[in-house]
Scaffold this active site. Structure first.
Site, PDB file in Angstrom:
ATOM      1  N   CYS A 143       0.811  -1.221   0.000  1.00  0.00           N
ATOM      2  CA  CYS A 143       0.000   0.000   0.000  1.00  0.00           C
ATOM      3  C   CYS A 143       0.842   1.267   0.000  1.00  0.00           C
ATOM      4  CB  CYS A 143      -0.895   0.009   1.214  1.00  0.00           C
ATOM      5  SG  CYS A 143      -2.055  -1.347   1.202  1.00  0.00           S
ATOM      6  N   LYS A 199      26.647  -7.204   1.206  1.00  0.00           N
ATOM      7  CA  LYS A 199      25.211  -7.495   1.325  1.00  0.00           C
ATOM      8  C   LYS A 199      24.874  -8.833   0.688  1.00  0.00           C
ATOM      9  CE  LYS A 199      21.057  -6.575   2.596  1.00  0.00           C
ATOM     10  NZ  LYS A 199      20.824  -6.877   4.019  1.00  0.00           N
ATOM     11  N   HIS A 227      27.702 -25.881  30.502  1.00  0.00           N
ATOM     12  CA  HIS A 227      28.601 -26.890  29.906  1.00  0.00           C
ATOM     13  C   HIS A 227      29.843 -26.259  29.291  1.00  0.00           C
ATOM     14  CE1 HIS A 227      25.601 -29.921  30.647  1.00  0.00           C
ATOM     15  NE2 HIS A 227      24.699 -29.144  30.075  1.00  0.00           N
ATOM     16  N   GLU A 237      20.856 -14.481  16.778  1.00  0.00           N
ATOM     17  CA  GLU A 237      20.704 -13.341  15.878  1.00  0.00           C
ATOM     18  C   GLU A 237      21.107 -12.033  16.579  1.00  0.00           C
ATOM     19  OE1 GLU A 237      20.513 -12.787  12.919  1.00  0.00           O
ATOM     20  OE2 GLU A 237      19.593 -10.824  12.638  1.00  0.00           O
ATOM     21  N   ARG A 281       7.168  -0.906  -5.213  1.00  0.00           N
ATOM     22  CA  ARG A 281       6.863  -1.685  -4.014  1.00  0.00           C
ATOM     23  C   ARG A 281       5.812  -2.753  -4.282  1.00  0.00           C
ATOM     24  NH1 ARG A 281       4.660   2.110  -0.535  1.00  0.00           N
ATOM     25  NH2 ARG A 281       4.532   0.390   0.901  1.00  0.00           N
ATOM     26  N   LYS A 327      24.038  -9.625  15.186  1.00  0.00           N
ATOM     27  CA  LYS A 327      23.831  -8.208  14.854  1.00  0.00           C
ATOM     28  C   LYS A 327      24.889  -7.359  15.546  1.00  0.00           C
ATOM     29  CE  LYS A 327      21.998  -8.224  12.091  1.00  0.00           C
ATOM     30  NZ  LYS A 327      21.404  -9.308  11.388  1.00  0.00           N
ATOM     31  N   ASN A 350      -3.440   2.638   5.159  1.00  0.00           N
ATOM     32  CA  ASN A 350      -2.458   1.554   5.243  1.00  0.00           C
ATOM     33  C   ASN A 350      -2.567   0.955   6.636  1.00  0.00           C
ATOM     34  OD1 ASN A 350      -1.546   2.269   2.760  1.00  0.00           O
ATOM     35  ND2 ASN A 350       0.368   3.208   3.478  1.00  0.00           N
ATOM     36  N   GLY A 351      -2.565  -0.345   6.735  1.00  0.00           N
ATOM     37  CA  GLY A 351      -2.632  -0.981   8.056  1.00  0.00           C
ATOM     38  C   GLY A 351      -3.719  -2.037   8.085  1.00  0.00           C
ATOM     39  N   TRP A 353      -2.447  -3.452  -1.677  1.00  0.00           N
ATOM     40  CA  TRP A 353      -2.054  -4.864  -1.718  1.00  0.00           C
ATOM     41  C   TRP A 353      -3.041  -5.561  -0.791  1.00  0.00           C
ATOM     42  CZ3 TRP A 353       1.874  -7.116  -4.560  1.00  0.00           C
ATOM     43  CH2 TRP A 353       2.113  -8.459  -4.297  1.00  0.00           C
ATOM     44  N   GLU A 390      28.373  -7.829  13.968  1.00  0.00           N
ATOM     45  CA  GLU A 390      28.474  -7.293  12.605  1.00  0.00           C
ATOM     46  C   GLU A 390      28.655  -5.775  12.588  1.00  0.00           C
ATOM     47  OE1 GLU A 390      24.717  -8.853  10.842  1.00  0.00           O
ATOM     48  OE2 GLU A 390      26.037  -9.328   9.173  1.00  0.00           O
TER      49      GLU A 390
HETATM   50  C1  AGP Z   1      23.032 -10.574   8.125  1.00  0.00           C
HETATM   51  O1  AGP Z   1      23.032  -9.453   8.915  1.00  0.00           O
HETATM   52  C2  AGP Z   1      24.262 -10.808   7.367  1.00  0.00           C
HETATM   53  N1  AGP Z   1      24.761  -9.710   6.700  1.00  0.00           N
HETATM   54  C3  AGP Z   1      24.434 -12.154   6.709  1.00  0.00           C
HETATM   55  O2  AGP Z   1      24.567 -13.082   7.752  1.00  0.00           O
HETATM   56  C4  AGP Z   1      23.322 -12.644   5.756  1.00  0.00           C
HETATM   57  O3  AGP Z   1      22.159 -12.929   6.478  1.00  0.00           O
HETATM   58  C5  AGP Z   1      23.817 -13.874   4.997  1.00  0.00           C
HETATM   59  O4  AGP Z   1      24.943 -13.529   4.241  1.00  0.00           O
HETATM   60  C6  AGP Z   1      22.763 -14.492   4.127  1.00  0.00           C
HETATM   61  O5  AGP Z   1      22.322 -13.613   3.148  1.00  0.00           O
HETATM   62  P1  AGP Z   1      21.044 -13.918   2.275  1.00  0.00           P
HETATM   63  O6  AGP Z   1      19.861 -13.933   3.200  1.00  0.00           O
HETATM   64  O7  AGP Z   1      20.977 -12.795   1.289  1.00  0.00           O
HETATM   65  O8  AGP Z   1      21.228 -15.239   1.636  1.00  0.00           O
END
Ligand code: AGP
Length: 613
Positions: free
Chosen positions: A2, A608, A509, A486, A27, A490, A100-101, A74, A493
């Site tokens: 939307c 990325k 352990h 995760e 989008r 984060k 939207n929502g 959508w 990274e």
């Molecule tokens: C996530 O913050 C990372 N940059 C990295 O672990 C990423 O999730 C991974 O490289 C997989 O990427 P994808 O989901 O594009 O396959």
């Protein structure tokens, strides 16, 4: 997905609105519409499919006027059709609404309005909003007051724009929660409204962004802001720099911040059109599977890397719990070297934001060679992982630019939740009432995530106290164990701090040897079935001089005595909790990294899309 555009000023509204909608086309959407005030009457045009269809309709029957609103939709409630497209019109044709929502309580509201004699023309939840507003107007309330009163009846998160023929000098815009933004574009003798900055950026760079529970009255000469309770407030005009990257970042300093905050909308969009919120039925048209094939399925193997692999670990819980199919999760980079045992009764599910991660693609090829069914959950449309698979579920998260994945994580979990329901329905492992309850829970998810985002100021303050540590341990259990992984990923990274995620029960352990005052422990201790067990892990840390940050359920005051710092998330149904509990951890990583002066959007050494082995 939307999008909203509005205009009031001396120029013709129609071309400005159509062009704005066109700028949101990337989008995705399934229908579109616009309404313009023309000679004291509101004229509406709506059509399904491409914006071109609407443009053709408008060319054949032009709309002339200086105030109007437009929308790309959508579908969530009701299929794509001209009557389900926005704007929605009140019984007397004097008021229209674009939205939207998701109106979470729309069944109750619809029943209430129908009992009072209102005739609905569409199947949408949005139509309840326009009827509520018109009822307040019919009762004699001025427009702003009528909108405020109506919006206060809605549950969920919303962005709404209202046009009323009896108040032709204004548009009303409202934002509640995080169903997408509402930006007011300030021009010279004209004003614009948009859900996304790029829609109106060619007209003005001066923008006011509505916060949650704010209402704007927009005239051609300016705007005033008030809360939903009617308290006047000051708004701040931001100047958006005229380069495409900054423009795309909108009001945020970094893509990571923008993408964290986009999650309520990304999740709404990921649910749209796939889940009937009333019946709980799931449609996955790009993942065709007969009942016999679903019942014959013996195993699912999820292959993915990094954040996507952790999403798969959450998905394992969901699929096993609901569809009763065993799921194993493996790293794409390891899978093909295992000489895996696969056949046609197995499905291999690849999860990948980019759709181009070479290790995940290689695992998919291995699965293809061994004759397994091949599915993928992908964000990047047209990517390799999408093309390779026999069945696809897209994330609908929109482009993710920040290297650290955030919104694709939660969107891919929603996709797996939908897959779990889809399989469960085909395999007969879920009652109709249970499916309805899951749908009701999922309808609340964007709002719950929005509530979790509201804790940002507190998280920022905590980051100021923690950013100098060099080691962190993240602990979680059950469905929130992958969130510990995760959260730690984060942090490392974007801030370059060493962080480990661990299943809480495993701490004794080995990792317990690391505990001292130099290694804070973040413990995900929500009030769920494993709460007591998490408390005992916290005790073990504290008794060894460790510093504890607890991620707890709002209302849990007792935990304050056991932890040095407490972050809260709203009470959440257990299967949704990973998507809510990850939010503070994303924000913590972001703010710690900012404090350390790191490049959060492009951390060193990372890419990325990882297209090398
Ligand atoms: C996530 O913050 C990372 N940059 C990295 O672990 C990423 O999730 C991974 O490289 C997989 O990427 P994808 O989901 O594009 O396959």
């Amino acid at each position: 997905m939307c999008g909203i555009v509005g205009y009031i000023g001396p120029r013709e509204a129609t071309p400005i609105i159509l062009e704005g909608l066109r700028r949101l086309e990337y989008r995705g959407y399934d229908s579109a519409g616009l309404a313009v005030l023309q000679n004291d009457q509101i004229a509406v045009r709506r059509d399904v499919g491409k914006l071109e269809n609407l443009a053709r309709q408008v060319a054949a029957a032009p709309l002339n006027g200086h105030v109007g609103v437009g929308h790309t939709r959508w579908a969530t409630h009701g299929k794509p059709s001209p009557t389900n497209a926005h704007p929605h019109v009140s019984h007397n044709g004097r008021t229209v609404v674009v939205h939207n929502g998701i109106v979470e309580n729309f069944h109750e509201l619809r029943a209430e309005l129908q009992a009072a004699g209102v005739r609905f023309r569409s199947e949408t939840d949005t139509e309840t909003i326009v009827h509520l507003i018109q009822r307040e107007l019919d009762d004699g309330h001025p427009l702003t007051e009528a909108v405020r009163r109506a919006v206060r009846r809605l549950r969920g998160a919303h962005a709404i724009v209202v046009l009323n023929a009896d108040a032709p000098d204004r548009l009303i815009a409202v934002r509640v929660g995080n169903a997408g933004g509402v930006a007011l574009g300030v021009g010279a003798g004209e004003m614009f409204i948009a859900s996304d900055v790029p829609a109106i950026l060619e007209h003005t760079r001066r923008m006011v962004f509505l916060e949650s529970r704010q209402l704007a009255t927009v005239t051609r000469d300016g705007w005033t802001l008030q809360t939903l309770e009617g308290e006047p407030i000051e708004g701040q005009v931001h100047t958006i720099p005229w380069d495409p990257v900054s423009a795309a970042r909108g009001e945020y300093k970094h893509f990571m911040a923008k993408e964290i905050h986009e999650q309520p909308r990304a999740l709404t969009d990921t649910l749209r059109g796939r889940l009937d919120f009333r019946s709980g039925k799931v449609w996955l048209p790009d993942l065709p599977l007969s009942q016999e094939q679903a019942r014959a399925l013996q195993r699912i193997v999820t292959v993915a890397c990094g954040t996507s692999a952790y999403s798969g670990l959450v998905g394992r819980f969901l699929i096993e719990r609901l569809a009763r199919v065993p799921v194993e999760v493996d790293y794409g980079s390891e899978y093909r070297y295992r000489d895996p045992i696969l056949d046609a009764r197995c499905a291999v599910l690849a999860i990948t934001q980019s759709g181009e991660t070479v290790d995940t693609l290689a695992a998919m090829e291995e699965a293809r060679r061994k004759g397994a069914r091949l599915w993928s959950i992908v964000n990047a449309i047209g990517s390799q992982a999408m093309r390779l698979a026999d069945g696809v579920i897209t994330m609908q998260a929109g482009p993710e630019i920040g290297v650290a994945s955030t919104k694709a994580f939660t969107a891919s979990i929603v996709d797996q939740y939908l897959l779990a329901l889809y399989l469960a329905q085909k395999r007969g492992t879920l009652s109709a009432e249970a499916a309805r309850q899951h749908a009701r829970d999922l309808a609340r998810l964007p709002d719950l995530v929005g509530q979790a985002l509201e804790g940002e100021a507190q998280i920022e303050a905590l980051a100021a106290k923690l950013y100098h540590y060099e080691h962190f341990l993240y602990l979680g259990r059950g469905i929130n164990y992958p969130i510990a992984l995760e959260g730690a990923l984060k942090l490392k990274e974007v801030s370059y701090i060493h962080a480990e995620g661990y299943p809480a029960g495993e701490m004794k352990h080995g990792p317990i040897a690391l505990i001292d005052e130099g290694m804070p422990v973040l413990a995900i201790a929500l009030q769920d079935a494993l709460y007591e067990k998490m408390l005992s892990q916290i005790e073990q840390v504290r008794s060894r001089g460790g510093r504890v940050i607890a991620l707890a359920t709002a209302g849990d005051e007792a935990i304050r005595e056991k932890a040095d710092h407490v972050l809260y998330v709203p009470p959440t149904p257990p299967l949704l909790s990973p998507m809510v509990s990850v939010i503070p951890l994303q924000l913590l990583a972001y703010h710690v990294a900012l404090r350390r002066g790191c490049d959060v959007d492009q951390p060193r050494n990372l890419a990325k899309s990882v297209t090398v082995e």
